[in-house]
Scaffold this active site. Structure first.
Site, short mmCIF file in Angstrom:
data_model
loop_
_atom_site.label_atom_id
_atom_site.label_comp_id
_atom_site.label_asym_id
_atom_site.label_seq_id
_atom_site.Cartn_x
_atom_site.Cartn_y
_atom_site.Cartn_z
CE1 TYR A 31 1.12 -0.35 4.39
CE2 TYR A 31 -0.01 2.02 4.51
CZ TYR A 31 0.73 0.74 5.04
OH TYR A 31 1.35 1.12 6.20
NE ARG A 50 6.77 4.29 0.28
CZ ARG A 50 6.57 5.12 1.54
NH1 ARG A 50 7.65 5.43 2.31
NH2 ARG A 50 5.40 5.61 1.48
NE ARG A 99 -5.49 -19.76 3.32
CZ ARG A 99 -4.42 -20.60 3.61
NH1 ARG A 99 -4.35 -21.95 3.39
NH2 ARG A 99 -3.42 -20.24 4.43
CG HIS A 101 0.91 -20.94 1.07
ND1 HIS A 101 -0.35 -21.67 1.53
CD2 HIS A 101 1.47 -20.46 2.17
CE1 HIS A 101 -0.20 -21.61 2.77
NE2 HIS A 101 0.73 -20.84 3.15
CE LYS A 148 3.08 3.18 3.35
NZ LYS A 148 3.01 3.19 4.59
CD GLU A 180 9.96 1.93 10.42
OE1 GLU A 180 10.01 2.89 9.64
OE2 GLU A 180 10.07 0.64 9.85
N1 PDD Z 1 2.66 4.87 7.64
N2 PDD Z 1 7.65 3.63 8.80
C1 PDD Z 1 6.28 2.95 8.79
C2 PDD Z 1 6.33 1.82 9.50
C3 PDD Z 1 5.02 3.56 8.48
O1 PDD Z 1 3.96 2.80 8.31
C4 PDD Z 1 5.19 4.74 7.72
C5 PDD Z 1 4.08 5.35 7.08
C6 PDD Z 1 6.54 5.71 7.86
C7 PDD Z 1 6.55 7.03 7.18
O2 PDD Z 1 6.35 6.81 5.49
P1 PDD Z 1 6.14 8.10 4.83
O3 PDD Z 1 6.68 9.45 5.33
O4 PDD Z 1 6.48 7.76 3.55
O5 PDD Z 1 4.46 8.06 5.15
C8 PDD Z 1 7.65 5.09 8.37
C9 PDD Z 1 1.39 5.40 7.00
C10 PDD Z 1 1.19 6.88 6.98
C11 PDD Z 1 0.33 4.60 7.32
O6 PDD Z 1 0.64 3.37 7.35
O7 PDD Z 1 -0.70 4.93 7.37
#
Ligand code: PDD
Length: 284
Positions: A31, A50, A99, A101, A148, A180
């Site tokens: 996402y 990204r 379903r 894998h 992501k 983070e």
């Molecule tokens: N979250 N690290 C993680 C684990 C995140 O989920 C996010 C963003 C960030 C910051 O990334 P960016 O600056 O590109 O938004 C760092 C989003 C906003 C969310 O999950 O809603």
């Protein structure tokens, strides 16, 4: 409110996805969240790159419909009317009626988009507002946090484990190494040095993180990508978190460690937000 699913704009209340979607069954999806201010996307190109990178790492073919993603998002923004919006885009490997894998070769990715009103960062409106409260947690996530992925159980569990009602964000550490937040990147200020963990650590390379790193360095601030240890927390002058929806927000407390207080105009986070505010004025 409107959503977008596989080529069609549909009312948010009527949009439906099959339970056989691999995003639902396996968390087999990625996402993005992109902010728009005054009906204009902010840092779209960086988010788009990204998104394609996440797809390519997990071998989901890039769906044709996202070749003109900016136009689709602009249409969604127009339909949903709010002048500031957060656009959520999710792409899964698609619907597979059995379903397994191993996905069938003919599976077509599901492309879903929705937007919500984006609240203005409260620290831009009131820089004297109390900062966020963070709670330290051992980082038990997988080793590819650069993707992501929607598979976010470790990011979510700490908020549902006991009373976390007054915790704004979780700060993940791997032993001494701070990585983070659960939904944000983290910055530290030690005297006049602004530090954020390097991309070699297990982090999402936040678009907002990269934006502030570049802009602060362009404006002559002393910034560095460097490991920060749990033991260094008590020496920090400031801690901030950054994300596309929160922009940049200051931290007041991590567990029992309270950050030093000063006149708000002297904080580096305040200066960083002023840079963003100026950039947003010229964002087109
Ligand atoms: N979250 N690290 C993680 C684990 C995140 O989920 C996010 C963003 C960030 C910051 O990334 P960016 O600056 O590109 O938004 C760092 C989003 C906003 C969310 O999950 O809603």
């Amino acid at each position: 409110m409107w959503a977008f699913l596989n080529g069609e704009f549909i009312s948010k209340d009527e949009v439906r996805i099959s339970p056989f979607d691999r995003g639902f069954l396996f968390g087999d999806s990625i996402y993005e969240v992109i902010p728009s201010y005054n009906n204009k996307l902010f840092l779209f190109h960086e988010h788009f790159e990204r998104l394609k990178n996440s797809l390519s790492i997990i071998n989901i073919p890039i769906p044709d419909s996202i070749n003109n993603l900016d136009l689709l998002i602009k249409e969604l923004i127009k339909k949903n009317k709010f002048s500031n919006q957060a656009i959520y885009i999710q792409i899964s490997r698609g619907v597979d009626p059995i379903r397994s894998h191993v996905a069938d070769d003919a599976t077509l990715p599901t492309v879903f988009m929705v937007s919500t009103e984006l609240d203005i960062n409260p620290y831009r409106e009131n820089p004297q507002k109390k900062g966020l409260k963070l709670s330290l947690e051992q980082d038990i996530r997988w080793k590819r946090c650069d993707v992501k992925a929607t598979t976010l159980l470790p990011n979510i569990i700490p908020f549902h484990d006991g009373d976390k009602s007054n915790v704004d964000e979780i700060l993940f550490h791997d032993g001494q190494k701070i990585n983070e937040g659960s939904k944000s990147n983290v910055f530290f200020v030690f005297e006049d040095l602004i530090v954020t963990p390097p991309k070699e650590q297990n982090i999402l390379l936040g678009v907002t993180r990269n934006y502030f790193l570049n802009r602060l360095s362009e404006e002559g601030f002393n910034v560095s990508e460097k490991e920060v240890k749990v033991d260094d927390l008590s020496k920090a002058d400031e801690i901030w978190v950054t994300s596309s929806t929160k922009e940049l927000q200051p931290v007041y407390k991590v567990n029992d460690i309270v950050l030093p207080e000063k006149e708000y105009k002297e904080y580096y986070w305040y200066k960083a937000l002023k840079i963003l505010e100026e950039d947003l004025k010229s964002n087109s």
